[in-house]
Design a protein around this motif. Sequence first.
Motif, short mmCIF file in Angstrom:
data_model
loop_
_atom_site.label_atom_id
_atom_site.label_comp_id
_atom_site.label_asym_id
_atom_site.label_seq_id
_atom_site.Cartn_x
_atom_site.Cartn_y
_atom_site.Cartn_z
N SER A 113 0.83 -1.19 0.00
CA SER A 113 0.00 0.00 0.00
C SER A 113 0.87 1.25 0.00
N ARG A 114 0.40 2.31 -0.62
CA ARG A 114 1.12 3.58 -0.62
C ARG A 114 0.66 4.46 0.55
N THR A 115 0.05 3.88 1.54
CA THR A 115 -0.39 4.62 2.72
C THR A 115 0.83 5.23 3.41
N ARG A 116 0.71 6.48 3.80
CA ARG A 116 1.79 7.15 4.53
C ARG A 116 1.27 7.64 5.87
N LEU A 117 2.02 7.36 6.90
CA LEU A 117 1.73 7.97 8.20
C LEU A 117 2.25 9.39 8.16
N TRP A 118 1.51 10.31 8.76
CA TRP A 118 1.96 11.70 8.90
C TRP A 118 2.18 11.95 10.38
N LEU A 119 3.41 12.29 10.73
CA LEU A 119 3.79 12.49 12.12
C LEU A 119 4.16 13.95 12.33
N ASN A 120 3.95 14.40 13.55
CA ASN A 120 4.21 15.80 13.87
C ASN A 120 4.87 15.90 15.23
N PRO A 121 6.11 16.40 15.29
CA PRO A 121 6.75 16.58 16.59
C PRO A 121 5.98 17.62 17.41
N LYS B 129 15.43 6.48 6.24
CA LYS B 129 16.14 7.13 5.14
C LYS B 129 15.29 8.30 4.63
N VAL B 130 15.95 9.45 4.42
CA VAL B 130 15.25 10.62 3.88
C VAL B 130 15.05 10.42 2.39
N ILE B 131 13.82 10.64 1.94
CA ILE B 131 13.50 10.53 0.51
C ILE B 131 13.44 11.93 -0.11
N GLU B 132 12.73 12.84 0.54
CA GLU B 132 12.65 14.21 0.03
C GLU B 132 12.20 15.16 1.13
N LYS B 133 12.49 16.44 0.90
CA LYS B 133 12.03 17.51 1.78
C LYS B 133 11.30 18.52 0.93
N ARG B 134 10.13 18.94 1.40
CA ARG B 134 9.34 19.94 0.69
C ARG B 134 9.01 21.08 1.65
N TRP B 135 9.05 22.29 1.14
CA TRP B 135 8.61 23.43 1.94
C TRP B 135 7.10 23.49 1.89
N THR B 136 6.44 23.53 3.03
CA THR B 136 4.98 23.70 3.05
C THR B 136 4.63 25.18 3.10
N PRO C 93 12.98 1.12 7.78
CA PRO C 93 13.95 0.14 7.29
C PRO C 93 13.42 -0.84 6.25
N GLU C 94 12.11 -1.00 6.13
CA GLU C 94 11.54 -1.88 5.10
C GLU C 94 10.99 -1.11 3.91
N GLY C 95 11.19 0.21 3.89
CA GLY C 95 10.78 1.01 2.74
C GLY C 95 9.40 1.63 2.83
N ASN C 96 8.68 1.45 3.94
CA ASN C 96 7.37 2.09 4.10
C ASN C 96 7.60 3.58 4.30
N GLU C 97 6.99 4.40 3.46
CA GLU C 97 7.19 5.84 3.54
C GLU C 97 6.31 6.46 4.63
#
Length: 155
Positions: free
Chosen positions: A62-70, A88-95, A109-113
Amino acid sequence: MGLTMRVVELECTDPLKLGEFWSAVLDAPVGPGTDGVNIAPRGEQEMRLYLVEERAPGRPRSRTRLWLNPVDGALEVEVARLTALGAKVIEKRWTNRSCGLAVVVLADPEGNEFCVESSDHEVAEAVRRFEDADDDLEGLGPEPESTGFVRIDTP
């Protein structure tokens, strides 16, 4: 009527090993599940992360992504902590580039974004500074040479 979200399930090859990673990320203990492991952040029973062994190996995940917020601290500090844990960092975007607010897409570690946004503290500080008529907003946004989007290829 209505629904309550209880569980986000991720398939993986080794639920116990990946559970150790997510336990450290969410600062929550790994608990048993019927066919995987269960992680309840901050002891919440209303929302949990459930890791199960892949049910159909070879099928795309699944392409489901968790969104986390410190809650506090800084996005960059949290990203450094997560990469030290094995993300692993994939990308950074300015919001909101003018405020220096961003989201970073990482992979476990298993590639889940998953995504981590600027912290509540960083957002509150940006709002406070914009509302202060005497603030010249010096140093609020990213460095001028920053492109606003960075793509990092991961294996």
